[in-house]
Enzyme design. Structure first.
Site, mmCIF file in Angstrom:
data_model
loop_
_atom_site.group_PDB
_atom_site.id
_atom_site.type_symbol
_atom_site.label_atom_id
_atom_site.label_comp_id
_atom_site.label_asym_id
_atom_site.label_seq_id
_atom_site.Cartn_x
_atom_site.Cartn_y
_atom_site.Cartn_z
ATOM 1 N N CYS A 75 38.184 49.152 42.152
ATOM 2 C CA CYS A 75 39.528 48.640 42.394
ATOM 3 C C CYS A 75 39.594 47.137 42.187
ATOM 4 C CB CYS A 75 40.013 49.018 43.793
ATOM 5 S SG CYS A 75 39.050 48.372 45.164
ATOM 6 N N CYS A 76 40.833 46.647 42.024
ATOM 7 C CA CYS A 76 41.079 45.224 41.822
ATOM 8 C C CYS A 76 40.419 44.753 40.524
ATOM 9 C CB CYS A 76 40.592 44.446 43.037
ATOM 10 S SG CYS A 76 41.201 42.741 43.140
ATOM 11 N N ILE A 77 39.526 43.769 40.580
ATOM 12 C CA ILE A 77 38.890 43.226 39.387
ATOM 13 C C ILE A 77 37.639 44.003 38.983
ATOM 14 C CG2 ILE A 77 37.440 41.582 40.646
ATOM 15 C CD1 ILE A 77 39.238 40.961 37.265
ATOM 16 N N THR A 100 42.071 51.580 40.494
ATOM 17 C CA THR A 100 43.371 51.228 41.073
ATOM 18 C C THR A 100 43.425 49.710 41.190
ATOM 19 O OG1 THR A 100 44.937 51.713 42.868
ATOM 20 C CG2 THR A 100 42.648 51.346 43.506
#
Length: 224
Positions: free
Chosen positions: A135-137, A197
Site C-alpha cells: 500500500c501507499c508507496i 491500494t
C-alpha cells in the site's frame, strides 16, 4: 486453516520509516481475519532520521530493525531470517521508509534499486505463487521486482500533486499498468497475485485509508 502472513516494516514514522497508521490498519485487519502474523525489518541503519515536528533531517542515526520494534511492540525479526516457506503471504505497508530504507526511490527516482533482502523476498513469494500486498508507496517495490505488473497508487492526477508526485507516471514508464482506484479500493493483479491500494497516497480521511487497507488485506487472504 490459519493464514500465516509476514509483514515487512521499514522503521517507525511516515517521513523516515513505516507509516504507523497503515501498519496498524494492516495488523488490525489481519488480526480480525484470524491470521498469524510475524513482523520483519532489515537490520541496518536508516537512510536518515527526520524530526517529524519540523519535517527536517537530524544528525541522529537510527536502526531500521530497532525502530520497527516500536510498531511491533518488540516482536520483530531480522528480515534476513525470513523463510518464505513458513508463510502464505507477505504485506508491506508504506511510508517514506519504503523509499529510503527498503529502496533508494526517494533519492534516485526511476533509476532506483531495492534493498537486496527485500527484492529477494518479493521474487521468492512470487515464484512460490504466494500473494503480496502493498500500500501507499510500497508498490514501487513490485514495479521493479515484478516487471510489467499491474498496480495502483491511487488516481493519476492526485498522485501528481501529492508528496509522491510523478509516481504513477514513472510506473507506466517502467512498463507497469497503473490502475486508477479510489482510497477505499484495492487492485488485484491476478496473474502476479499482487494486491495494492493507495492509502495515504491520496489526501483522504483516516477511516477511508483504514478501509482501503482492509480491502487489500481481504484480497491478499483470499489469494493465500
Amino acid at each position: 486453516m490459519v493464514k500465516r502472513v509476514a509483514v515487512i516494516l521499514s522503521g517507525c514514522g511516515v517521513y523516515d520509516g513505516t507509516e504507523i497508521h497503515e501498519a496498524s490498519a494492516v495488523l488490525v485487519h489481519l488480526s480480525r481475519a484470524g491470521a498469524k502474523v510475524q513482523m520483519f525489518a532489515p537490520n541496518a541503519d536508516q537512510m536518515h532520521t527526520v524530526n517529524h515536528c519540523e519535517g527536517k533531517p537530524t544528525e541522529e542515526k537510527r536502526n531500521i530493525l530497532q525502530e520497527s520494534a516500536r510498531i511491533a511492540r518488540g516482536a520483530v525479526t531480522d528480515l534476513a531470517k525470513l523463510d518464505v516457506a513458513a508463510f502464505d503471504a507477505a504485506i508491506i505497508p508504506g511510508g517514506f521508509g519504503v523509499a529510503k530504507n527498503l529502496s533508494d526511490w526517494a533519492v534516485k527516482g526511476k533509476e532506483y534499486t531495492i534493498q537486496p533482502d527485500v527484492e529477494k523476498l518479493i521474487k521468492a513469494f512470487h515464484k512460490a505463487g504466494k500473494p503480496l500486498g502493498m500500500c501507499c508507496i510500497s508498490p514501487v517495490l513490485a514495479a521493479k521486482a515484478l516487471p510489467g505488473c499491474e498496480l495502483t497508487v491511487g488516481q493519476d492526477k492526485e498522485c501528481e500533486k501529492w508528496p509522491y508526485a510523478g509516481t504513477a507516471s514513472v510506473m507506466k514508464e517502467m512498463g507497469c499498468k497503473h490502475v486508477n482506484k479510489n482510497v477505499g479500493e484495492a487492485h488485484v493483479d491476478v496473474k502476479n497475485k499482487l494486491v495494492t491500494t493507495c492509502a495515504f497516497m491520496c489526501n483522504a480521511p483516516y477511516h477511508e485509508v483504514f478501509d482501503g487497507v482492509g480491502a487489500m488485506v481481504k484480497e491478499v487472504l483470499k489469494l493465500a
